[in-house]
Each structure stands twice: as C-alpha cells, then as structure tokens.
Design an enzyme around this catalytic site. Structure first.
Site, PDB file in Angstrom:
ATOM      1  N   ASP A 122       0.858  -1.183   0.000  1.00  0.00           N
ATOM      2  CA  ASP A 122       0.000   0.000   0.000  1.00  0.00           C
ATOM      3  C   ASP A 122       0.894   1.232   0.000  1.00  0.00           C
ATOM      4  O   ASP A 122       2.005   1.212   0.519  1.00  0.00           O
ATOM      5  CB  ASP A 122      -0.974   0.001   1.185  1.00  0.00           C
ATOM      6  CG  ASP A 122      -0.303  -0.058   2.541  1.00  0.00           C
ATOM      7  OD1 ASP A 122       0.156   1.005   3.020  1.00  0.00           O
ATOM      8  OD2 ASP A 122      -0.240  -1.149   3.143  1.00  0.00           O
ATOM      9  N   ASP A 165      -9.749   3.017   6.571  1.00  0.00           N
ATOM     10  CA  ASP A 165      -8.577   2.885   7.440  1.00  0.00           C
ATOM     11  C   ASP A 165      -8.904   3.605   8.743  1.00  0.00           C
ATOM     12  O   ASP A 165      -8.906   4.825   8.807  1.00  0.00           O
ATOM     13  CB  ASP A 165      -7.371   3.515   6.737  1.00  0.00           C
ATOM     14  CG  ASP A 165      -6.135   3.619   7.620  1.00  0.00           C
ATOM     15  OD1 ASP A 165      -6.160   3.091   8.746  1.00  0.00           O
ATOM     16  OD2 ASP A 165      -5.158   4.244   7.179  1.00  0.00           O
ATOM     17  N   GLU A 222      -7.879   3.806  12.752  1.00  0.00           N
ATOM     18  CA  GLU A 222      -6.816   3.393  13.659  1.00  0.00           C
ATOM     19  C   GLU A 222      -6.447   4.529  14.600  1.00  0.00           C
ATOM     20  O   GLU A 222      -7.201   5.487  14.772  1.00  0.00           O
ATOM     21  CB  GLU A 222      -5.599   2.962  12.841  1.00  0.00           C
ATOM     22  CG  GLU A 222      -5.135   4.039  11.847  1.00  0.00           C
ATOM     23  CD  GLU A 222      -3.872   3.665  11.102  1.00  0.00           C
ATOM     24  OE1 GLU A 222      -2.841   3.467  11.778  1.00  0.00           O
ATOM     25  OE2 GLU A 222      -3.913   3.604   9.852  1.00  0.00           O
TER      26      GLU A 222
END
Length: 307
Positions: A104, A193, A195
């Site tokens: 990524d 995403d 986090e």
C-alpha cells in the site's frame, strides 16, 4: 548571453529532463492539479511526528513509521540537478512472504515504478485517496492508474478522522475523490482505514465506544449505498478493542484488513469476531506489505463480485 545562446541552453535543459522521463519508462508522472489539502486534521502529535507523519497526511499503520523507499540514482541517471522532477519508489529488499502479496502507498511514495513490484510478484496495491473531509493524495491518479497499467489489482483507501465530520460525509468525500468502485476486473473495493489518532492524545478521537461504532456504521452504510460494495475495514486488534469495545457488528459484512507486523508468527488473534482476515499487513519495513488470505482467482472475485 545572446538570444540564440539562451535558446540553446533552454533546449539542453529540456532535453536532459526528457532523457530522465525516458529512463523511468513505465513509471507514471504525478498528477497534482486536483490536490486540495485542507486543515481538517491538525498538527501531528509527538509520536506521529517522530514516525514522519505530515499535517493532514497520515498513512495507514503510521505507528510503524512513514516509509520513503526511493531510488534517486535510477530515477535521475545520477544527475542531481533534475532529481526533484523524478524521485521514484522502486521495489527493494521486501520482507519475504508466501501466497498472494501486495503493498500500500500514499503521497510519501510519490512516483512509483510499478513494474519493479510486479517483477517481485506483488499482485495488488491499495492507494491512499483521502483523509478526513479535506485532504486528497496529490499522487492518487498516477499511482492508481499506474498500478493498473502494470497489471496489478488496485484499491483506494480513506484515512478516517472520526473526530471530524460524520462517517456518512467522509464516505461521500472518499467516493467522490478516488474511492468509487468500478467493475473493470482490476478494482478492489475501497478501504476504511480506522486506527490510532495521529493528531491528538486521545487515540479514539474523543469518541466513546458506542459513538465510534455509530460513526463506523454511518461510513459503512453510505459507502455501500454509493458503490454497491462492502467497504474493507483496516485496523489493529488493539485499537479495535480499545475504541469499539471489540464490536462484532461488522464481522459478517465487511472484509477485515488487520495490521500486525509479525511476518514470522502470523496476524495473531483477530478483532471483532471476524473468523478470518481478508488482508493482513505483515510488515511496514521498506514499504507497507500485505498478504491476501486466498489465491489469485479469489482476489479476482473480490474485484468483480457484488452481492
């Protein structure tokens, strides 16, 4: 300097830059015109700054450090005068892993030599498209398109800012600026995403577990409405437990992409009741590296099949 001499000098400089472009061959040039970074997230906290995070531009797994794997010599032919035009990220000594593997990238990787990654059997990539409700990766178009042109499967990801606008609004922003799914056989579903907070002391962005689950639900539902696909959720077991109470709400609908940088011992216990991972980020060394849980044919199915 005479007019003819000045013209000649300009021609030489253009020729030198053209030669550099020829050297990097299939590497796509960055497209910067549509970039519009905003002040949505604020100054990175001390841990994030140490990891290399820039304001408004966090990467997935940023706690592992922002990786800038570049090869200036190959990009420039040894000519430092034009290095700023042609810094290229190439496949270096990647951590070995069996199965179907990929990487990524974000803006930190800039121009990418995708062919160098296909030569070491990297089959897919996820490219950062957006963050919060104002940041857009200025390299997204060239990175995403370049990966596909090299024969890789490609997907986009959104770095969530749950302390900002609603999940619904951020899903809309993501889809508008790169997260839209297309059934071309090479586009993977988008990624949420979610986090650790790189912009404040509270790792859960100041939200309670209940409110965090509600925020994620808002994003997940809106993304599905706009694309007909279930968004992949990228997270860590630690963050998911602390910030959602280890919610099992998404384990039957949304593929899991778990981050745990332990390539020799596996992904460990999975969060949130997910029975298996779909992707596993097993290393952040040199560049973020990932493993798909099944074979290449199943990756193709993930890129094409809607429920």
């Amino acid at each position: 300097m005479s007019s003819s001499a000045s013209t000649s000098a300009r021609f030489v400089r253009v020729l030198a830059i053209s030669s550099v472009v020829a050297l990097i061959g299939s590497v796509s040039a960055p497209v910067l015109a549509n970039a519009s970074p905003g002040a949505d997230p604020t100054t990175p906290n001390a841990t994030a700054r140490k990891a290399g995070v820039e304001s408004g531009n966090a990467t997935m797994g940023w706690r592992g450090g922002v990786q800038r794997s570049v090869d200036k010599h190959v990009a420039t032919g040894g000519d430092s005068r034009v290095s700023s035009f042609s810094t290229v990220t190439k496949a270096g000594d990647l951590v070995p892993m069996t199965g179907v593997v990929g990487i990524d990238v974000a803006s930190y990787q800039g121009v990418v030599d995708w062919v160098s990654f296909t030569k070491v059997n990297r089959s897919f990539v996820f490219v950062k498209a957006t963050e919060g409700s104002s940041y857009r990766n200025p390299y997204f178009t060239s990175q995403f398109g370049g990966a596909k042109a090299a024969g890789m499967f490609a997907g986009a990801y959104h770095f969530a800012n749950p302390g900002g606008k609603s999940g619904k609004k951020q899903a809309e922003y993501f889809v508008k600026h790169g997260g839209k799914w297309t059934k071309d056989g090479k586009t993977l579903p988008g990624v949420l995403d979610i986090e650790y907070n790189p912009y404040g002391k509270n790792i859960c962005y100041g939200l309670s577990k209940k409110k965090m689950v509600s925020w994620i639900t808002s994003f997940v539902k809106r993304y599905k409405k706009l694309t007909k696909r279930d968004v992949v959720i990228y997270t860590t077991a630690d963050w998911w437990s602390k910030c959602t109470g280890n919610s099992k709400k998404f384990s039957k609908t949304n593929p899991l992409w778990v981050a745990r940088w332990t390539p020799t011992t596996g992904p460990g216990k999975l969060p949130g009741g997910w029975p298996y991972y779909t992707f596993w980020q097993y290393s952040a060394t040199v560049i973020d590296q990932n493993r798909f849980s099944n074979n290449l044919d199943r990756l193709k199915v993930l890129a094409t099949q809607t429920k």
